[in-house]
Design a protein around this motif. Structure first.
Motif: not given
Length: 567
Positions: A75-80, A156-163, A220-231
């Motif tokens: 879901v995080l990857g798709a919304l990103t 929501g916070g993770i997506l804000f950073v991802h965008v 999508f690859m970057t989104g699902i592999g994100s670590f800094a924001a989720p952690s």
């Protein structure tokens, strides 16, 4: 000696290259796969060979918690992808499809997030939009609110950073696709009576569709592999990357291996789509007609709306940069008792450069990034030469190995290195590298290698083989030919590749979190520690130093990079 030069020495060079690529990319990945099939950790499963081998996968795909984490990741990857596509493609059309004053300046400003390490952006956003953030507290004061009007955490916070960090993928590729549109086709469609909407859907959209697909795959690859924001701000929203670190910390390496394999398989699926569409883009982009002419926005209200939107977005992009720089001069102790910073000084920078313990992470990051960049160049140059300029039978394997880390999330690269080097192996010369300082720069090297290969590959494409043959026919030795003919042509690409690897490594957080030890703690980890120790000014001072380094090096990259010249 002549026979040695032409046959044996190049052969040994190829073997040494394969030793590195197999030993530090393929072998670790296969070791993780085998680890995921190991039932030594006591997973449940059936009695036959297949059941035993897949026991950990059975546990993973039958666990409600694991399935929830997997669903969260997807879901995080798709919304990103969706949000970055809207913002990035929208900005590309605003800047390059329509007439845009100060286009070149705006183009450079919109690319600024790509040079900032993700961990710095996360902390800058926390200081702006967190529960005690400057923007949050300002809104509470202005509107008389009793609590924060939003919660900067979770999905929501993770997506804000991802965008903020990943819209650049869409912006770059869509901008390039727009500039490559043959304007004569657009004019022909208009002459034949097509409306603006029809021209857009029938001509413009098909031209940018491959760019959208490529951007979606990368995002999508970057989104699902994100670590800094989720952690840091993920809270209760768990994803695979954070669970991998949790499994590793609890020494559940078989579980971590399964999570890595699942994440890598998903990423490689999208990587396959990316590579296929890249070839399509290279084919369709070979024909160039009349240069595209930006379209004027005739409606005055819409024109001012577009200008206002661009200004607002640029301000939002610049705000984290300004926040980091301003807060780097703040006295952390005085800020703890007030909403806004009250005291500013150079004390944080003085502390870093006068205190050996505070300075060491900065020095460690520079040393390890330089080592990683040098290793990237050492491997990328012969790899690119073999791929571009030879007919070697094994060059397909070399090309596959050098781009494979691109399909691996950073957490997967780290776990692969841990599983492969937790016991003595031939590629580490019968040594155990886990716990050794060299493992972290190796992680930086592997993650940066594909982009360096791409840059050096472009440089070799511009090297005319006729010049080399002419030099040899005039009696020049191999070393003279390389020094006087080859090196001057490929030098800008080599320097750009070296700087790319350094910039990508200097603020890297994900690989660092998995592989660092007490003796080689990098600056990204020092920033995290400072935040948790309430030394916000010190953390931002580290961030300001990283920004200064990356901005200066990015200017050099834009000067020498073959990719920059293509743009």
């Amino acid at each position: 000696m002549n026979h040695l030069q032409r046959k044996i020495i190049p052969g040994l060079g190829v073997l040494a290259l394969l030793w590195v690529l197999v030993g530090y990319i393929l072998y670790p990945a296969l070791t993780t796969l085998l680890k995921s099939l190991d039932v030594g950790g006591g997973a449940s499963g059936g009695g036959d060979v297949w059941a035993i081998g897949l026991a950990h996968y059975w546990d993973f795909f039958t666990s409600p918690t694991s399935l929830m984490v997997l669903q969260n990741t997807l879901v995080l990857g798709a919304l990103t992808v969706v949000l970055c596509g809207v913002v990035g493609a929208g900005l590309a059309f605003l800047v390059h499809y329509f007439e845009c004053p100060y286009r070149e300046l705006l183009d450079k400003l919109l690319l600024l997030p790509v040079i900032m390490p993700g961990i710095i952006i996360v902390f800058a956003f926390v200081q702006l939009y967190g529960e005690s953030g400057l923007v949050t507290k300002t809104l509470e004061l202005v509107f008389g609110l009793g609590k924060a009007p939003y919660e900067f955490s979770g999905l929501g916070g993770i997506l804000f950073v991802h965008v903020y960090t990943q819209y650049v993928y869409f912006y770059l590729t869509v901008s390039l696709a727009i500039r490559q549109i043959d304007f004569s086709i657009v004019e022909s469609a208009r002459i034949l009576g097509a409306s603006r909407a029809k021209v857009f859907t029938s001509v413009i959209l098909p031209c940018v569709a491959p760019a959208l697909i490529i951007s979606a795959a990368v995002t999508f690859m970057t989104g699902i592999g994100s670590f800094a924001a989720p952690s840091i701000i993920g809270g209760g929203y768990k994803v695979l990357t954070t669970q991998i670190l949790l499994s590793k910390a609890n020494n559940y390496m078989e579980v971590a291996a399964v999570q890595v394999v699942v994440l890598t398989v998903i990423s490689m699926g999208f990587f396959g789509v990316l590579r296929w569409y890249e070839k399509q883009r290279l084919f369709t982009g070979s024909v160039k007609g009349v240069p595209f002419q930006p379209v004027a926005i005739r409606n005055r209200a819409l024109r001012w709306l577009a200008h206002g939107l661009k200004i607002a977005l640029v301000l939002l992009i610049l705000l984290p940069f300004g926040t980091i720089i301003v807060l780097s001069f703040v006295d952390s102790a005085s800020w703890m008792v007030s909403i806004y910073p009250q005291s500013f000084s150079l004390d944080n920078f003085v502390t870093i450069f006068s205190n050996h313990r505070k300075l060491q992470p900065f020095v460690n990051s520079i040393e390890m990034s330089l080592l990683a960049a040098f290793l990237c160049l050492l491997v990328a140059v012969p790899s690119s030469w073999i791929i571009e300029k030879t007919r070697l039978r094994g060059k397909g394997l070399i090309e596959f190995l050098v781009v494979l880390p691109w399909a691996m999330p950073a957490s997967a690269v780290a776990i692969n290195l841990i599983t492969a080097n937790s016991t003595p192996n031939i590629f580490a010369f019968n040594s155990v590298l886990v716990g050794a300082s060299v493992l972290l720069p190796l992680g930086y090297f592997i993650k940066s290698l594909p982009i360096v290969v791409e840059v050096t590959h472009i440089s070799f494409q511009g090297l005319n083989s006729t010049l080399i043959e002419a030099s040899k026919s005039l009696g020049a030795s191999w070393t003279t030919t390389f020094r006087r003919v080859t090196l001057p042509i490929i030098y800008p690409g080599l320097l750009a590749g070296f700087l790319y690897a350094f910039v990508r490594s200097i603020g890297e957080y994900t690989v660092s979190a998995f592989l660092y030890n007490a003796s080689n703690k990098p600056m990204s980890i020092a920033m995290v520690n400072a935040i948790f120790e309430y030394e916000i000014g010190l953390a931002m001072a580290y961030g300001a130093l990283l920004i200064a380094l990356t901005v200066c090096l990015s200017l050099l990259i834009s000067r020498f990079s073959p990719l920059g010249k293509d743009r």
